[in-house]
Each structure stands twice: as structure tokens, then as C-alpha cells.
Design a protein around this motif. Sequence first.
Motif, PDB file in Angstrom:
ATOM      1  N   PHE A 259      52.105 -75.309 108.429  1.00  0.00           N
ATOM      2  CA  PHE A 259      50.879 -75.884 108.460  1.00  0.00           C
ATOM      3  C   PHE A 259      49.769 -74.776 108.805  1.00  0.00           C
ATOM      4  O   PHE A 259      48.730 -74.690 108.369  1.00  0.00           O
ATOM      5  CB  PHE A 259      50.607 -77.035 109.355  1.00  0.00           C
ATOM      6  N   GLY A 260      50.345 -73.875 109.800  1.00  0.00           N
ATOM      7  CA  GLY A 260      49.447 -72.751 110.243  1.00  0.00           C
ATOM      8  C   GLY A 260      49.179 -71.704 108.976  1.00  0.00           C
ATOM      9  O   GLY A 260      48.096 -71.286 108.746  1.00  0.00           O
ATOM     10  N   LEU A 261      50.346 -71.434 108.252  1.00  0.00           N
ATOM     11  CA  LEU A 261      50.124 -70.653 107.083  1.00  0.00           C
ATOM     12  C   LEU A 261      49.223 -71.137 106.014  1.00  0.00           C
ATOM     13  O   LEU A 261      48.404 -70.640 105.374  1.00  0.00           O
ATOM     14  CB  LEU A 261      51.512 -70.385 106.447  1.00  0.00           C
ATOM     15  N   GLN A 262      49.406 -72.615 105.762  1.00  0.00           N
ATOM     16  CA  GLN A 262      48.500 -73.233 104.666  1.00  0.00           C
ATOM     17  C   GLN A 262      47.059 -73.140 105.336  1.00  0.00           C
ATOM     18  O   GLN A 262      46.245 -73.040 104.323  1.00  0.00           O
ATOM     19  CB  GLN A 262      49.008 -74.718 104.528  1.00  0.00           C
ATOM     20  N   LEU A 263      46.736 -73.365 106.271  1.00  0.00           N
ATOM     21  CA  LEU A 263      45.247 -73.158 107.054  1.00  0.00           C
ATOM     22  C   LEU A 263      44.725 -71.891 106.700  1.00  0.00           C
ATOM     23  O   LEU A 263      43.696 -71.818 106.013  1.00  0.00           O
ATOM     24  CB  LEU A 263      45.297 -73.730 108.440  1.00  0.00           C
ATOM     25  N   VAL A 264      45.605 -70.810 106.882  1.00  0.00           N
ATOM     26  CA  VAL A 264      44.931 -69.333 106.784  1.00  0.00           C
ATOM     27  C   VAL A 264      44.882 -69.229 105.235  1.00  0.00           C
ATOM     28  O   VAL A 264      43.713 -68.504 104.953  1.00  0.00           O
ATOM     29  CB  VAL A 264      46.193 -68.519 107.409  1.00  0.00           C
ATOM     30  N   TYR A 265      45.746 -69.566 104.502  1.00  0.00           N
ATOM     31  CA  TYR A 265      45.725 -69.237 103.123  1.00  0.00           C
ATOM     32  C   TYR A 265      44.482 -70.171 102.367  1.00  0.00           C
ATOM     33  O   TYR A 265      44.004 -69.671 101.239  1.00  0.00           O
ATOM     34  CB  TYR A 265      47.016 -69.606 102.334  1.00  0.00           C
TER      35      TYR A 265
END
Length: 269
Positions: A163-169
Motif C-alpha cells: 500500500f505504501g508503494l501504491q500511494l507513492v506510485y
Amino acid sequence: MAGNRWVANSILLSVAMVWGLTFVIIQDAIVTLPPFAFNGLRFGFAALLLWLYLQFNPAKPLQLKKLTGQLKYGLILGILLFAGYALQTYGLLYTTSGKSGFITGLSVALVPFLTFIILGHRAKLQSLFGTMLAVAGLYIMAFSDLSAINLGDVLTFICAICFGLQLVYTAKYTTKADTANLVLIQCLTVGVLSGISSILFEPAIEAAVFSSSIVIMSLLITSLLATVFAFIAQTHYIKYTTPAHVALIFATEPIFAVIGDFAWNGALL
């Protein structure tokens, strides 16, 4: 600009509230409907609703060529979402909805570092301070007893990374693609991958499952509010702030998860 930021913060807080409160109904629903099947139906229905809206919206009609050109961005976000929701939903089979919400909230600690690695943006001092406070609160409320960590907690922590990666991307791609197109491709990707996983790893769904009011209510609420509304809001309003700031707002999600768990089941963690 300040007005836009206030609106963005308010809408994003409402997204966190919706996500937190739906933990408990998802947990009840997957007792009857297996996790991959649930996510396949949830995101598939959300994609259908969004496609119908775009298809028949005269103000902004769906442009297939433009949608195809933005496919890679939506696929990356969709794969990260699929992994996050699959891990989170399976984690709910082994841990409580309140605890799952708090562990998922650990993504707030990852976002400033992921933002620096992926986007090259340094987090502001107040964001880092807020992150430390959020993590401290999460530790106290969810990890005060380390011996109680189970498989569900571990799966949910890996989900937090996704979820952290999804937010940044999302922050990276929102300047390159249309909001509705990104959300449509994401939802369709999660729906298809979840459906395939359900066929491969879960028993066939019996028609009697859909006679359950909990299952129907959960699918409708999560499709409309926790998916279509939530991801359009996240994708659109992230451009008025930073990923680290959004992560801090989303750190309130576990609070709503515990409130929902207490109101529904009378459980605190």
C-alpha cells in the motif's frame, strides 16, 4: 491553493474513515465468501460501475486510445493493490479487524522513505515527526504484546508495504494519466487477478452465498464507497499535497477500524 489543500485533506480523511470502518464488514463477509472471490467481485463490480459512468458521461466520454496509452500506469498500481488487498484480506482470517487496521497503518512509516527513493523528494521535518508519532502509537496499540504476533499480522505488514508503494506510485503517475482511467485500470486489474486466483486456489462459489445479506451489503459498500469513491478521491486529491502528508492522514484509518470493530463486535483489538 490553501482552500484546495483543506478540501483535499477533508476528502482524504473521509477515505480513511471509509476504509477503516469497512474492515469489520469484510471480515464478516469472507467467512462466507472466500477472500480472492470477494476481492474479485468487489473490484470487478467497481470497474463495471466506473466504466459505465465513463462510457455514458457526455461531459467526459471514454477515449479508448487514451485509456490504452495509460494502461501501464494503471497495471502497476493495480498489481500493487491486488497484492495489498489479497494479503490484507487473508490476514483477516487470522487476526482481528482492529489489529489489522493498525498494522496496515504502518505504511505511514514507509511512505517518506519510499517517496525519497522513488520520487527523490525529501520529507519535511514535521512529516517525519508526525510519522514517528504515528508509528509509536501503532506500536503501543497493536504490538504491545510481541508474543501475540501471528500469521495474519505478518501478512498484513507485507500488505502495508504494498500500500505504501501504491500511494507513492499514484503520486508519480497522477501527472501522467487521467484520474478516472487510472482508477478504472487499477480496479479491473485487481478484479481479474483476484478472479483468476479464486479459480486456482479457492473452492467454487455456491449460489447460496449470495443469499447472505452480509455478503451483499459488504460488496455494495466496498465497491461503491471503499473502491470507486476512495480511489478516485485518492488519485485526484494527492496532486494537492504530498505522499507523506496523505500517509499521515491515512494513519487515522486504524482508529476508525477499531471504532468499527468495537461498535460491531464489542472488541478493542
